[in-house]
Design an enzyme around this catalytic site. Sequence first.
Site, PDB file in Angstrom:
ATOM      1  CD  GLU A   1     -18.500  55.276 109.610  1.00 47.06           C
ATOM      2  OE1 GLU A   1     -17.420  55.087 109.776  1.00 47.06           O
ATOM      3  OE2 GLU A   1     -19.146  55.937 110.564  1.00 47.06           O
TER       4      GLU A   1
ATOM      5  N   GLY B   1     -15.472  49.959 115.419  1.00 47.92           N
ATOM      6  CA  GLY B   1     -14.383  49.881 116.581  1.00 47.92           C
ATOM      7  C   GLY B   1     -14.432  48.560 117.133  1.00 47.92           C
TER       8      GLY B   1
ATOM      9  CB  SER C   1     -13.190  47.214 112.240  1.00 48.66           C
ATOM     10  OG  SER C   1     -13.596  47.254 113.391  1.00 48.66           O
TER      11      SER C   1
ATOM     12  CE  LYS D   1     -14.507  56.538 116.310  1.00 45.86           C
ATOM     13  NZ  LYS D   1     -15.108  55.159 116.544  1.00 45.86           N
TER      14      LYS D   1
ATOM     15  CG  ASN E   1     -14.881  60.277 114.024  1.00 45.97           C
ATOM     16  OD1 ASN E   1     -14.477  61.193 114.875  1.00 45.97           O
ATOM     17  ND2 ASN E   1     -15.593  59.277 114.261  1.00 45.97           N
TER      18      ASN E   1
ATOM     19  CD  GLU F   1     -18.207  55.920 118.161  1.00 42.78           C
ATOM     20  OE1 GLU F   1     -17.781  57.086 118.221  1.00 42.78           O
ATOM     21  OE2 GLU F   1     -17.657  55.081 117.626  1.00 42.78           O
TER      22      GLU F   1
ATOM     23  CG  HIS G   1     -20.125  58.586 114.056  1.00 46.55           C
ATOM     24  ND1 HIS G   1     -19.826  57.742 115.124  1.00 46.55           N
ATOM     25  CD2 HIS G   1     -18.867  58.432 113.158  1.00 46.55           C
ATOM     26  CE1 HIS G   1     -19.106  56.749 115.053  1.00 46.55           C
ATOM     27  NE2 HIS G   1     -18.524  57.180 113.962  1.00 46.55           N
TER      28      HIS G   1
HETATM   29  C1  PEP Z   1     -16.006  55.305 113.080  1.00 45.64           C
HETATM   30  O1  PEP Z   1     -16.029  55.653 113.985  1.00 45.64           O
HETATM   31  O2  PEP Z   1     -16.385  55.998 111.808  1.00 45.64           O
HETATM   32  C2  PEP Z   1     -14.945  54.427 112.705  1.00 45.64           C
HETATM   33  C3  PEP Z   1     -15.176  53.509 111.386  1.00 45.64           C
HETATM   34  O3  PEP Z   1     -14.426  53.642 113.810  1.00 45.64           O
HETATM   35  P1  PEP Z   1     -13.302  52.200 113.781  1.00 45.64           P
HETATM   36  O4  PEP Z   1     -12.435  52.603 112.432  1.00 45.64           O
HETATM   37  O5  PEP Z   1     -12.411  52.443 114.669  1.00 45.64           O
HETATM   38  O6  PEP Z   1     -13.997  51.039 113.403  1.00 45.64           O
END
Ligand code: PEP
Length: 249
Positions: free
Chosen positions: A164, A170, A210, A9, A7, A94, A92
């Site tokens: 997630e 993040g 992460s 973003k 992703n 975010e 997602h």
């Molecule tokens: C995500 O945005 O779905 C995600 C898992 O980000 P990160 O790997 O940076 O934690």
Amino acid sequence: MKAVIANFKMNKTTKEVEGYIDEIIPQVKTKKVNIGICPSYVALGAACKKAKGSNIIVGAQNVNENDKGSFTGEVSADMLLDTGAKFTLVGHSERRSRGYETESSINKKMLKALSRGLGVVLCIGENRAERDENITQEILQAQVSSALLGVYKNELKSITIAYEPVWAIGTGVVASNGQIEDAIEFIRGVVATLYDEEAAETIGILYGGSVTENNADGIAKIKGVNGALVGGDSLIVSKFIKIISAFDK
Ligand code: PEP
């Protein structure tokens, strides 16, 4: 089939996405892992052209639930298909946390995408306060049940769930193996209740939050984990390849 999905973003211009795909294609020959890349909307067409004939599948980060009309700034499922995109992320965190999504809009997006033949990666997960209050299971149950409302069992093959935990996205704080295993087992239980055991066993469930080149090996070994959704560490080809390799076993 396992899947590892990037992703991007709001990162990478079209040229940068093209360069990334040129760089990664000769390095990933796996037949065991589906590799997905989700660049910004504006890079989708170019990304699909670059990825043609390779084992990279290009997807979007979002889709609008309407067919067309006065929705300034939005992009429809047909527009995504027109670029060559094969799937889209939906829900997602975010987007949920900024108030761009509700359980109802996520369900509408799910149904619209499926009706057009777009695959869906449904993102779910509890936030920090919800985990601390011990209501993770209630949250996951509510998110899965509402997103799948009106989805037929034979459509589940087009859906992958990404677990997630919001507090792990993040932040550099990865969920523990036990937390991931328990949550994914619980999600399969919800799918079994909504459909049946076969559906629960066969639906793909990814972990996201992460995931790095350093912890991917450990995450790939957790029972029930079928792959990863990766933000930060997907932006650099060498790191993303190490994560793919962890699941290519
Ligand atoms: C995500 O945005 O779905 C995600 C898992 O980000 P990160 O790997 O940076 O934690």
